[in-house]
Scaffold this motif. Sequence first.
Motif, PDB file in Angstrom:
ATOM      1  N   THR A 109       3.281 -27.566  98.560  1.00  0.00           N
ATOM      2  CA  THR A 109       3.592 -27.786  97.150  1.00  0.00           C
ATOM      3  C   THR A 109       2.329 -27.951  96.318  1.00  0.00           C
ATOM      4  OG1 THR A 109       3.931 -30.113  97.712  1.00  0.00           O
ATOM      5  CG2 THR A 109       5.890 -28.738  97.500  1.00  0.00           C
ATOM      6  N   SER A 110       1.382 -28.768  96.788  1.00  0.00           N
ATOM      7  CA  SER A 110       0.171 -28.992  95.988  1.00  0.00           C
ATOM      8  C   SER A 110      -0.669 -27.722  95.902  1.00  0.00           C
ATOM      9  CB  SER A 110      -0.650 -30.141  96.577  1.00  0.00           C
ATOM     10  OG  SER A 110      -0.933 -29.910  97.940  1.00  0.00           O
ATOM     11  N   ILE A 145      -8.146 -18.912  95.306  1.00  0.00           N
ATOM     12  CA  ILE A 145      -7.973 -19.193  96.741  1.00  0.00           C
ATOM     13  C   ILE A 145      -8.696 -20.485  97.109  1.00  0.00           C
ATOM     14  CG2 ILE A 145      -8.529 -18.389  99.071  1.00  0.00           C
ATOM     15  CD1 ILE A 145      -8.232 -15.519  98.008  1.00  0.00           C
ATOM     16  N   ALA A 146      -9.948 -20.612  96.679  1.00  0.00           N
ATOM     17  CA  ALA A 146     -10.744 -21.789  97.039  1.00  0.00           C
ATOM     18  C   ALA A 146     -10.113 -23.070  96.504  1.00  0.00           C
ATOM     19  CB  ALA A 146     -12.167 -21.629  96.496  1.00  0.00           C
ATOM     20  N   THR A 147      -9.685 -23.042  95.243  1.00  0.00           N
ATOM     21  CA  THR A 147      -9.101 -24.241  94.641  1.00  0.00           C
ATOM     22  C   THR A 147      -7.781 -24.606  95.305  1.00  0.00           C
ATOM     23  OG1 THR A 147     -10.120 -23.639  92.525  1.00  0.00           O
ATOM     24  CG2 THR A 147      -8.359 -25.292  92.484  1.00  0.00           C
ATOM     25  N   SER A 148      -6.932 -23.606  95.546  1.00  0.00           N
ATOM     26  CA  SER A 148      -5.613 -23.868  96.136  1.00  0.00           C
ATOM     27  C   SER A 148      -5.745 -24.405  97.554  1.00  0.00           C
ATOM     28  CB  SER A 148      -4.774 -22.586  96.140  1.00  0.00           C
ATOM     29  OG  SER A 148      -4.639 -22.070  94.834  1.00  0.00           O
ATOM     30  N   LYS A 154       3.749 -38.861  94.717  1.00  0.00           N
ATOM     31  CA  LYS A 154       3.264 -38.796  96.093  1.00  0.00           C
ATOM     32  C   LYS A 154       4.184 -37.943  96.967  1.00  0.00           C
ATOM     33  CE  LYS A 154       2.299 -41.694 100.135  1.00  0.00           C
ATOM     34  NZ  LYS A 154       1.153 -40.903 100.571  1.00  0.00           N
ATOM     35  N   THR A 155       5.482 -38.136  96.812  1.00  0.00           N
ATOM     36  CA  THR A 155       6.442 -37.375  97.621  1.00  0.00           C
ATOM     37  C   THR A 155       6.365 -35.889  97.318  1.00  0.00           C
ATOM     38  OG1 THR A 155       7.917 -39.303  97.626  1.00  0.00           O
ATOM     39  CG2 THR A 155       8.866 -37.192  98.292  1.00  0.00           C
ATOM     40  N   LEU A 156       6.169 -35.558  96.047  1.00  0.00           N
ATOM     41  CA  LEU A 156       6.141 -34.154  95.649  1.00  0.00           C
ATOM     42  C   LEU A 156       4.876 -33.440  96.096  1.00  0.00           C
ATOM     43  CD1 LEU A 156       7.582 -34.168  92.011  1.00  0.00           C
ATOM     44  CD2 LEU A 156       8.592 -33.127  94.033  1.00  0.00           C
ATOM     45  N   PHE A 157       3.738 -34.130  96.025  1.00  0.00           N
ATOM     46  CA  PHE A 157       2.455 -33.438  96.175  1.00  0.00           C
ATOM     47  C   PHE A 157       1.699 -33.778  97.458  1.00  0.00           C
ATOM     48  CE2 PHE A 157       3.279 -33.380  91.597  1.00  0.00           C
ATOM     49  CZ  PHE A 157       3.154 -32.026  91.350  1.00  0.00           C
ATOM     50  N   ASP A 158       2.317 -34.545  98.383  1.00  0.00           N
ATOM     51  CA  ASP A 158       1.582 -34.836  99.613  1.00  0.00           C
ATOM     52  C   ASP A 158       1.732 -33.730 100.652  1.00  0.00           C
ATOM     53  OD1 ASP A 158       4.146 -35.191 100.484  1.00  0.00           O
ATOM     54  OD2 ASP A 158       3.849 -37.182 101.335  1.00  0.00           O
ATOM     55  N   LEU A 173      -5.038 -28.345 101.375  1.00  0.00           N
ATOM     56  CA  LEU A 173      -5.482 -28.856 102.674  1.00  0.00           C
ATOM     57  C   LEU A 173      -6.159 -30.216 102.533  1.00  0.00           C
ATOM     58  CD1 LEU A 173      -6.838 -25.533 104.241  1.00  0.00           C
ATOM     59  CD2 LEU A 173      -4.623 -26.642 104.603  1.00  0.00           C
ATOM     60  N   GLY A 174      -6.812 -30.450 101.394  1.00  0.00           N
ATOM     61  CA  GLY A 174      -7.449 -31.745 101.179  1.00  0.00           C
ATOM     62  C   GLY A 174      -6.433 -32.868 101.112  1.00  0.00           C
TER      63      GLY A 174
END
Length: 458
Positions: free
Chosen positions: A429-430, A396-399, A421-425, A404-405
């Motif tokens: 998704t991240s 939970i903490a890592t996700s 950038k498009t996939l993980f911003d 959110l970061g």
Amino acid sequence: MQSATPVSNELLYGLDDRPRPLPALLAALQHVLASFVGIITPPLVIGSILGLQAQLPYLISMALMVSGVGTLIQARRPLGIGAGMICLQGTSFAFLSAILAAGMLVKQRGGSAEDILAMIFGVCFFGAFVQVALSRCIGYLRRVVTPLVTGIVITLIGISLIKVGITDLGGGFKAADFGAPINLALGGLVLLGIILLNRSRRPWVRLSAIVIGLAVGSLAAWACGVLQPHALPALPLIALPQPFRYGFAFDWTVFLPVALIYLISSIETVGDLTANCMISRQPISGPGYLARLKGGVLGDGVSCLLAATFNAFPNTTFAQNNGVIQLTGVASRHVGLYIGALLIALGLFPLLGAILQQIPKPVLGGATLVMFGSVAAAGVRILAQAPLDRRSLLIIATSFGVGLGIAAQPSLLDQLPAVVKTLFDSAITSGGLSAILLNLLLPEESLPASAAALIEEP
């Protein structure tokens, strides 16, 4: 066959009972009231942010119409497609962030409104096949995407959407009067009204809280001069579905976030169907239950295929209608046919969408803030039901940290390839992929022998 004999202490009509037309229609109306705002709000939000005002009446009509057809399929269960229960299909809030990201990408490239919709519906069309495929392997899917992963992703979806709601409450994206006291007052009035109405002891008041809140907020906006009704556009009396009216496009970079949400949506549907089975006094184990789950998720996938084909946003099984079944004591799947017919009838008239389009953004924001917050709260509730050991807390903490970061500092990825950038911003998704990978890679913690023995003792 007509039956008014309770099949249990709580049900007036069981799953296969046939209520008379009048009680069936009244029960169906309550379902439509409970879901109507939820069906039309995503098109309103997407249209206002992406500048699709000219297309909104048609998009709202198609959202209602496809929801009606999908609800009919779920209730009727043709060829094993559908759960054979009251599973009202409605526009899913979960896809909003991914759809808005796809639309903004096309808009930044200089695309027109038609180009934006072509991309959205093309990506959602292929994404629906993900859900169709997943319906065939429900058992394996539940082992991979656990309640822990589902709770994390749904919470991230809700948190991501809250920004959309609070922006509308302030007056809208880049509004000249953003944050004006009158905007905050109108949004606060709607928010407070919905909260108070939801505390009522009368079921119909709780079910109608959002509708009443929007009506009161719109009247207040009109009295203050914020809402200035303008002439309705020249629209056809009846809106007929046109397959791929805006064209068809595809891009892998926007497809993957959508595909991930189809995965999560399938798991969420399994939970909603299980709750529906419990309320409807149907088995929640065994081959019949598994067949109902497979059919229900397949019905969701088919509804999404129809939605993308006929210019509506992805559908899902609405959870709030389980509450309506419990309140009314009517679990008859034949009521689902009435619900579907009512939604299709509402979708035939595009003028309805043109009228709803005039709701001021602060009023809409006051309502959507509650809705989006409830999405995050639903994710927290799922997390609370999972065993929160050290492994779970680490996931939970890592996700949350990653998701959110990156959402807070999207420039973090500026020096990486554009596709990355498009996939993980996106926080979804991240953070969601982080949760899935960690859940697969981190071994389950085993209890010490002494603790296991204590648990096994009566």
